[in-house]
Design a protein around this motif. Structure first.
Motif, PDB file in Angstrom:
ATOM      1  N   LEU A   1       0.834  -1.205   0.000  1.00  0.00           N
ATOM      2  CA  LEU A   1       0.000   0.000   0.000  1.00  0.00           C
ATOM      3  C   LEU A   1       0.873   1.262   0.000  1.00  0.00           C
ATOM      4  CD1 LEU A   1      -2.848  -1.108   2.443  1.00  0.00           C
ATOM      5  CD2 LEU A   1      -3.082  -0.664  -0.007  1.00  0.00           C
ATOM      6  N   GLU A   2       1.987   1.203   0.716  1.00  0.00           N
ATOM      7  CA  GLU A   2       2.931   2.328   0.708  1.00  0.00           C
ATOM      8  C   GLU A   2       3.468   2.554  -0.711  1.00  0.00           C
ATOM      9  OE1 GLU A   2       6.012   1.601   3.610  1.00  0.00           O
ATOM     10  OE2 GLU A   2       4.526   1.370   5.215  1.00  0.00           O
ATOM     11  N   LYS A   3       3.798   1.455  -1.383  1.00  0.00           N
ATOM     12  CA  LYS A   3       4.322   1.516  -2.757  1.00  0.00           C
ATOM     13  C   LYS A   3       3.270   2.122  -3.697  1.00  0.00           C
ATOM     14  CE  LYS A   3       6.488   0.079  -6.630  1.00  0.00           C
ATOM     15  NZ  LYS A   3       7.546   0.886  -7.213  1.00  0.00           N
TER      16      LYS A   3
ATOM     17  N   ALA B   1       3.013   5.791  -3.270  1.00  0.00           N
ATOM     18  CA  ALA B   1       4.154   6.512  -3.860  1.00  0.00           C
ATOM     19  C   ALA B   1       3.891   6.739  -5.352  1.00  0.00           C
ATOM     20  CB  ALA B   1       5.438   5.715  -3.658  1.00  0.00           C
ATOM     21  N   VAL B   2       3.342   5.720  -6.021  1.00  0.00           N
ATOM     22  CA  VAL B   2       3.020   5.833  -7.458  1.00  0.00           C
ATOM     23  C   VAL B   2       1.869   6.829  -7.653  1.00  0.00           C
ATOM     24  CG1 VAL B   2       2.202   4.560  -9.500  1.00  0.00           C
ATOM     25  CG2 VAL B   2       3.827   3.487  -7.930  1.00  0.00           C
ATOM     26  N   LYS B   3       0.971   6.843  -6.675  1.00  0.00           N
ATOM     27  CA  LYS B   3      -0.200   7.731  -6.743  1.00  0.00           C
ATOM     28  C   LYS B   3       0.217   9.210  -6.789  1.00  0.00           C
ATOM     29  CE  LYS B   3      -4.775   7.636  -4.706  1.00  0.00           C
ATOM     30  NZ  LYS B   3      -5.589   7.271  -3.599  1.00  0.00           N
ATOM     31  N   LYS B   4       1.341   9.506  -6.178  1.00  0.00           N
ATOM     32  CA  LYS B   4       1.834  10.898  -6.197  1.00  0.00           C
ATOM     33  C   LYS B   4       2.175  11.315  -7.638  1.00  0.00           C
ATOM     34  CE  LYS B   4       3.492  11.391  -1.453  1.00  0.00           C
ATOM     35  NZ  LYS B   4       3.579  10.080  -0.818  1.00  0.00           N
TER      36      LYS B   4
ATOM     37  N   LYS C   1      -6.694   5.135  -8.375  1.00  0.00           N
ATOM     38  CA  LYS C   1      -7.432   4.830  -7.143  1.00  0.00           C
ATOM     39  C   LYS C   1      -6.921   3.503  -6.579  1.00  0.00           C
ATOM     40  CE  LYS C   1     -10.000   8.430  -7.845  1.00  0.00           C
ATOM     41  NZ  LYS C   1      -9.614   9.664  -7.171  1.00  0.00           N
ATOM     42  N   VAL C   2      -6.883   3.427  -5.245  1.00  0.00           N
ATOM     43  CA  VAL C   2      -6.346   2.232  -4.579  1.00  0.00           C
ATOM     44  C   VAL C   2      -7.431   1.613  -3.693  1.00  0.00           C
ATOM     45  CG1 VAL C   2      -4.648   1.393  -2.898  1.00  0.00           C
ATOM     46  CG2 VAL C   2      -3.972   3.109  -4.589  1.00  0.00           C
TER      47      VAL C   2
ATOM     48  N   LYS D   1      -5.895   6.925   6.052  1.00  0.00           N
ATOM     49  CA  LYS D   1      -6.210   7.538   4.747  1.00  0.00           C
ATOM     50  C   LYS D   1      -5.305   7.027   3.617  1.00  0.00           C
ATOM     51  CE  LYS D   1      -8.267  11.844   6.481  1.00  0.00           C
ATOM     52  NZ  LYS D   1      -8.470  11.404   7.857  1.00  0.00           N
ATOM     53  N   ILE D   2      -5.119   5.699   3.585  1.00  0.00           N
ATOM     54  CA  ILE D   2      -4.199   5.168   2.574  1.00  0.00           C
ATOM     55  C   ILE D   2      -4.914   4.495   1.404  1.00  0.00           C
ATOM     56  CG2 ILE D   2      -2.100   4.897   3.960  1.00  0.00           C
ATOM     57  CD1 ILE D   2      -2.912   2.028   4.550  1.00  0.00           C
ATOM     58  N   VAL D   3      -6.245   4.375   1.499  1.00  0.00           N
ATOM     59  CA  VAL D   3      -6.971   3.785   0.367  1.00  0.00           C
ATOM     60  C   VAL D   3      -8.248   4.573   0.074  1.00  0.00           C
ATOM     61  CG1 VAL D   3      -6.105   1.429   0.793  1.00  0.00           C
ATOM     62  CG2 VAL D   3      -8.260   2.133   1.806  1.00  0.00           C
TER      63      VAL D   3
END
Length: 481
Positions: free
Chosen positions: A83-85, A88-91, A97-98, A117-119
């Motif tokens: 999810l962290e990865k 990072a791509v989302k930036k 959307k995740v 707030k990670i998804v």
């Protein structure tokens, strides 16, 4: 824990044929047991009908989904890293959307959406049909969540897209949820209570697989033996069914027979079995049909009656032995595998010795062995202190693994000199000149390729073995071909 977790498949990305006209891209990864991988095929099928083609390139994705598991802490930590990865791509790609699917979604919904707030999207195991609506919500800039557990949902009407398939073997889900409240397990809370799928839809899926060239099907459920179809609804409500529903109900041994007869040249396996629910008629049905493989995964978890009681397992050591004796009497060459937990709360040295002596009695073909780790939300986590020191757990686990290695070698050596039917699945990992397949007992068999091809049933003479693999030479096609 009644679930086999294949470490080689963790984080597998799904890819399927591109559907013309679909404009959006879906990236989906799966973690955990085979049920999760099977569910990902259902999700891909639903989203394929709603404008999404799969991609294996994370950076290209419009929607990223991770299908999760709450069985082991390791899987949970891995998913968090992923999810962290993704974020990072989302930036770089803010329109991406995740979403989190599956067991972990159900358990950690508020953490993921509100606190961390990670998804953008949280979808429980019974809500996949709601995905198109949830994706629309997310497109409008709102978070979306559906983790409601259903009494009816079995996805019997969704034709799964076979992803990353070898085109030879497939999994067919027959039940969802679990009624066994084992104290170490979170499944009843994340996947809901047990319900079975309409046998007609199962047979239709199997017939469809045969028409597409598949040669082997594994019937899949958290607890396949308690399969019971009486027109729909929860298994626990069967007592309220009408007399007609009870008279026409289909149990697991009847379903197994229906499958074996529907496609006599197809091989059938099933997983996972629960000792308390496995009845003699299942073993008798296996013995009667050559196309039902001689292999049972029969998790025991501990050899100590006291620990079995603490785990809320509904069987004793003695009842387990009686079942093993019945299997060996009716199917002498049946392979049996185990799940075992070392260091469950309050486990003494004597309890551990009871586990080793049970293993000596059965001499399993192979096993899935773990040191106990607390799973949030389970009865054991709420009511029991994790009081076995870590180094003691590790030592006991190692002793269990060492004994299993001895038994695995003893079992593979029993195949030496025999000619056994093998279904070719793929090239051997170690040699491109060899095929890899499995015999009826679920043991991997490796042999020179010659003129044979993937999907062939071949008779192989076994000439050598390791603890996990049989080595041999083909002597011709089997009758099944």
């Amino acid at each position: 824990m009644e679930k086999i977790i294949d470490e080689n498949k963790q984080g597998e990305k799904l890819i399927l044929e591109q559907k013309e006209g679909n404009q959006r891209k879906l990236f989906i990864e799966s973690y955990g047991c085979q049920m999760n991988f099977s569910d990902s095929e259902i999700v891909a099928s639903i989203l394929s009908e709603n404008g999404f083609n799969t991609t294996q390139n994370l950076e290209d994705a419009d929607l990223v989904l991770v299908n999760t598991c709450s069985i082991r802490d390791k899987a949970e930590q891995t998913v968090r890293k992923r999810l962290e990865k993704y974020n990072a791509v989302k930036k770089i790609n803010p329109n991406m959307k995740v979403g989190v699917l599956g067991c972990m979604a159900e358990r950690l919904k508020s953490k993921f959406l509100e606190e961390e707030k990670i998804v953008d999207l949280v979808v429980g195991p019974d809500a996949y049909k709601d995905l198109p609506n949830l994706v629309a919500e997310v497109d409008e800039g709102r978070n979306a969540v559906n983790v409601i557990l259903s009494k009816e949902e079995t996805y019997g009407d969704i034709a799964p897209v076979r992803l990353n398939s070898n085109g030879v073997t497939a999994f067919v889900s027959i039940t969802r949820g679990c009624d066994n409240m084992c104290t170490f397990c979170v499944v009843p809370f994340t996947r809901g209570r047990e319900r079975s799928r309409d046998p007609q839809s199962i047979i239709e899926e199997i017939n469809d697989l045969w028409s597409k060239g598949f040669k082997e099907v594994t019937l899949l459920g958290q607890n396949v033996d308690s399969y019971l179809w009486y027109g729909g609804g929860l298994k626990k409500d069967f007592s309220k069914a009408s007399d007609l529903q009870k008279a026409t109900a289909v149990n697991f041994s009847q379903l197994l027979e229906m499958c074996a007869k529907a496609q006599p040249k197809m091989r059938f396996r099933f997983s996972t079995s629960n000792p308390q629910d496995m009845t003699l008629d299942v073993i008798e049905t296996m013995a009667k049909h050559n196309n039902i493989c001689n292999y049972i995964h029969l998790p025991v978890q501990s050899g100590s009656n006291r620990i079995l009681q603490e785990m809320n397992r509904q069987h004793t050591r003695e009842e387990y032995f009686e079942m093993i004796d019945n299997i060996k009497r009716l199917i002498p060459d049946c392979a049996i595998s185990q799940d075992m937990i070392a260091g469950f709360p309050t486990e003494t040295e004597q309890d551990h010795q009871d586990t080793l002596s049970l293993m000596e009695y059965v001499k399993y073909d192979f096993g899935f062995m773990f040191a106990y780790s607390e799973r949030p939300g389970t009865m054991a986590e709420r009511k029991m202190e994790d009081d076995v020191p870590e180094d003691t757990k590790k030592r006991r686990l190692q002793e269990i693994i060492n004994l299993q290695q001895q038994h695995s070698l003893y079992r593979t050596e029993q195949h030496l000199g025999k000619v056994e039917e093998v279904l070719i699945e793929k090239s051997s990992k170690k040699s491109d000149a060899h095929w890899s397949g499995r015999n009826s007992q679920n043991t991997v068999v490796v042999f020179p390729k010659e003129h044979y091809k993937v999907g062939d049933f071949v008779n192989v003479k076994i000439t050598d073995c390791t603890t996990a693999t049989l080595i041999g030479e083909a002597v011709g096609y089997s009758e099944n071909n």
